[in-house]
Design an enzyme around this catalytic site. Structure first.
Site, PDB file in Angstrom:
ATOM      1  N   CYS A   1      -5.445  -2.601   3.028  1.00  0.00           N
ATOM      2  CA  CYS A   1      -5.234  -2.465   4.467  1.00  0.00           C
ATOM      3  C   CYS A   1      -6.489  -2.766   5.284  1.00  0.00           C
ATOM      4  CB  CYS A   1      -4.695  -1.071   4.776  1.00  0.00           C
ATOM      5  SG  CYS A   1      -3.885  -0.960   6.403  1.00  0.00           S
TER       6      CYS A   1
ATOM      7  N   GLU B   1       0.832  -1.208   0.000  1.00  0.00           N
ATOM      8  CA  GLU B   1       0.000   0.000   0.000  1.00  0.00           C
ATOM      9  C   GLU B   1       0.862   1.251   0.000  1.00  0.00           C
ATOM     10  OE1 GLU B   1      -3.383   2.107   2.892  1.00  0.00           O
ATOM     11  OE2 GLU B   1      -2.022   0.586   3.693  1.00  0.00           O
TER      12      GLU B   1
ATOM     13  N   LYS C   1      -9.553   2.130  -3.068  1.00  0.00           N
ATOM     14  CA  LYS C   1     -10.045   1.761  -1.740  1.00  0.00           C
ATOM     15  C   LYS C   1     -11.419   2.366  -1.512  1.00  0.00           C
ATOM     16  CE  LYS C   1      -8.543   1.599   3.091  1.00  0.00           C
ATOM     17  NZ  LYS C   1      -7.507   2.024   4.066  1.00  0.00           N
TER      18      LYS C   1
END
Length: 501
Positions: free
Chosen positions: A370, A261, A320
Site C-alpha cells: 500500500c 493487502e 511492511k
C-alpha cells in the site's frame, strides 16, 4: 486589500492544482498553478507575506487533494463528523507549511534576473518536498512531480532524477514563466527556449530504454476482491470472506496469482487448519505461486502487515516496513487518538529495512504494501535483483474518492523510476499493470470483483535513479538554490514585474 486578493488567488491556484493529477490528468495545470504562485510571490515585499501566500497555496492544494482522508476517519474510523473535519483541516495546514516555507524563503532570498530567481524557486521547492517526504516518517502524497506522468514530456526525466527532480524542473519552468521579461525580445526568447528545451529534452529521454527484458513472460492474475470495508471486520462475515478468496484463487490459477493487502482479515495463526493449503491448491497444482496479504505474528507477539507466498516455490514472507502513522502505529504522545477512532490491527511492528525480493519461479518479485510505494528511495533497495515490482493495497478505507487514481499515478512514477513493471492487486481498485515506461497496460474497473489476467515480462538493469536515488535531485536543488542566491544583489519586490510591464 491587495494582499487579500493575492492570498485568495494563491489558494485558488493551489486548489486548481488537483486537476493536474489523476483522475483528471490535465498535467499543464500544475505548471500554471506554480506559475501563479511564483507570480504572486513577486508582488510580496517581505518574507512574512511570502510565507502567508505559500501557505494559502498549500492549504488550497492539500484540502482539495487529500480530503478523502475524511472518509477513513469518519465513515470507517467512527470519528465524529466535526472532529474529523477539524482533523483533516489541521493536517492540511501542517502540509501547507512546506510551500509556505518555500514562499517565505523565496521572497527573503530572491535576487538577480529571471533565471536566478527561477533556480532559487525550484531549489527551494525540491528541498521542501523532500523534507515533507521525510519528516515524521514522511507524507509525499501529491508531490508535484506525480502530475507529470505520461503524456507529460517531463516524464522522461523520471528515470534519472525521480519524482522530486521532475517536480523541480516543473517548478523552474513555472517560475521562469512567471518572472521572465516577456516584453523584451531577448529575455522572452531565452525564457521560451529554456522552457521548450526542457520539454524537448524530456521527450528525447523518454525514448531511452534504461532497462531490458529478461526471461520469459509469466501469466499473472491480479485479483480484486471488492470486500466493503464496513463489512470486512465483522466476525459473522469471516467465513464468507475466506471462501471468497478460495473461490477467486481457484478460478484464476496462473503462474503468479496475487490477492490484495490484508485480504484475510485475521492473523494467519488463527486461520482454520489447512486453509492456506486449500487456498493455494489449484495454483500449486498448475506449477504457480500465490501471494496474499495477511497479518503475521512473530514469536515475541509482534504483528506485521505482510505478504505471504505459497505454491510451487518455497514459502516466503515480506513484512511492511514503512507503517502509516495513526493507522498502523501510534506516534509517541498520540495514544489518545485511538480513543476517538476504531481502526483494527492498528498496533503493528515494522518489518526489516532490507528484505530480499521473493523468488517465485524465474522471477524475483519485490513486494511493497500500500502506502510504501510512495517512497521511491526505499523501493530501489530491491534492485537490481528484482525483475518485477508488486504492490498490494486496500484503499477501501477511502471509499470512491481521488485516492484510488492518485495511488495508481504514484505507481506509474515508481515504474518509471525503476524501469520495472509495477503490478497492483487491490481490494476495491485500482488493480492494474503498469509498464516500465509508466503507461498503464491493463486496469480493472474499481469496485468490481474479478481478476486481471495478463502476461507480464520481467526486466533487468538499473536506471540512473535506481543508482542514485533522491541524491541527484537533492544535489541539483542545492546547486540551483545556491545559484539563485549567490553573486547578485537582492532583487527588490515587484521590479521584474515593472520591467515586464
Amino acid at each position: 486589500m491587495l494582499m487579500v486578493r493575492i492570498v485568495m488567488l494563491a489558494a485558488l491556484a493551489g486548489g486548481a492544482s488537483v486537476f493536474a493529477f489523476a483522475p483528471f490528468g490535465i498535467f499543464p495545470l500544475a505548471f500554471a498553478s506554480l506559475a501563479v504562485l511564483a507570480g504572486s510571490l513577486q508582488r510580496v515585499p517581505r518574507a512574512r507575506g511570502g510565507f502567508v501566500v505559500g501557505f494559502a497555496w498549500g492549504f488550497g492544494a492539500f484540502l482539495a487533494g487529500v480530503s478523502w482522508l475524511y472518509v477513513a476517519l469518519h465513515r470507517y474510523g467512527g470519528m465524529p463528523m466535526p472532529l474529523a473535519g477539524f482533523a483533516i483541516a489541521l493536517f492540511c495546514a501542517y502540509l501547507a507549511l512546506f510551500p509556505a516555507l518555500v514562499g517565505g524563503l523565496f521572497v527573503r532570498w530572491r535576487r538577480g534576473g529571471p533565471f536566478r530567481q527561477a533556480a532559487l524557486f525550484a531549489g527551494l521547492w525540491v528541498g521542501a518536498e523532500v523534507l515533507r517526504g521525510w519528516l515524521f516518517t514522511g507524507f509525499p502524497w501529491l508531490a508535484i512531480g506525480y502530475s507529470q506522468t505520461p503524456p507529460s514530456p517531463l516524464a522522461g526525466f523520471a528515470p534519472l532524477i525521480g519524482v522530486y527532480g521532475v517536480g523541480g524542473l516543473l517548478a523552474f519552468a513555472a517560475a521562469l514563466a512567471a518572472v521572465a521579461p516577456w516584453r523584451r525580445l531577448r529575455g522572452a526568447a531565452a525564457a521560451g527556449l529554456a522552457i521548450v528545451g526542457l520539454g524537448v529534452a524530456g521527450f528525447g529521454l523518454a525514448q531511452v530504454a534504461w532497462t531490458r527484458p529478461v526471461g520469459e513472460p509469466v501469466e499473472v492474475a491480479l485479483i480484486q476482491t471488492n470486500i466493503e470495508q464496513g463489512l470486512k471486520w465483522r466476525p459473522e462475515r469471516l467465513a464468507d470472506w475466506l471462501q471468497t478468496n478460495v473461490r477467486l484463487a481457484r478460478e484464476h490459477a496462473a503462474d503468479l496469482v496475487v490477492l490484495p493487502e490484508t485480504t484475510l482479515p485475521l492473523l494467519a495463526d488463527r486461520l482454520p487448519e489447512g486453509y492456506l493449503d486449500e487456498l493455494a491448491r489449484d495454483v500449486r497444482a498448475a506449477g504457480g505461486n500465490l501471494v496474499l496479504g495477511v497479518f503475521l505474528r512473530d514469536a515475541q507477539g509482534g504483528i506485521y502487515n505482510a505478504a505471504l507466498s505459497i505454491g510451487a516455490s518455497p514459502s516466503q514472507t515480506y513484512a511492511k516496513r514503512h507503517l502509516v502513522p495513526f493507522g498502523e502505529y501510534s506516534p509517541p504522545l498520540f495514544g489518545w487518538f485511538y480513543d476517538l477512532v476504531d481502526i483494527p490491527m492498528s498496533d503493528q511492528t515494522r518489518g526489516a529495512p532490507d528484505q530480499a525480493p521473493m523468488r517465485l519461479g524465474e522471477q524475483r518479485v519485490a513486494v511493497n504494501v500500500c502506502y510504501e510505494d510512495l517512497f521511491g528511495r526505499e523501493l530501489i533497495r530491491s534492485l537490481p535483483e528484482a525483475t518485477l515490482m508488486l504492490n498490494i493495497s486496500n484503499l477501501a478505507w477511502y471509499g470512491d474518492s481521488f485516492a484510488q487514481p492518485q495511488h495508481l499515478q504514484i505507481a506509474r512514477m515508481r515504474a518509471l523510476e525503476t524501469g520495472r513493471p509495477m503490478l497492483r492487486s487491490t481490494n476495491t481498485g485500482m488493480t492494474a499493470v503498469v509498464r516500465p515506461d509508466g503507461s498503464v497496460s491493463d486496469v480493472l474497473p474499481p469496485f468490481t470483483q474479478g481478476a486481471l489476467r495478463v502476461p507480464v515480462q520481467g526486466y533487468a538493469g538499473l536506471t540512473p535513479y535506481a543508482r542514485w536515488g533522491d541524491r541527484a535531485a537533492m544535489l541539483l536543488a542545492l546547486v540551483a538554490a545556491g545559484v539563485g542566491v549567490a553573486g547578485a544583489p537582492r532583487q527588490p519586490a515587484g521590479s521584474l514585474k515593472t520591467v515586464s510591464g
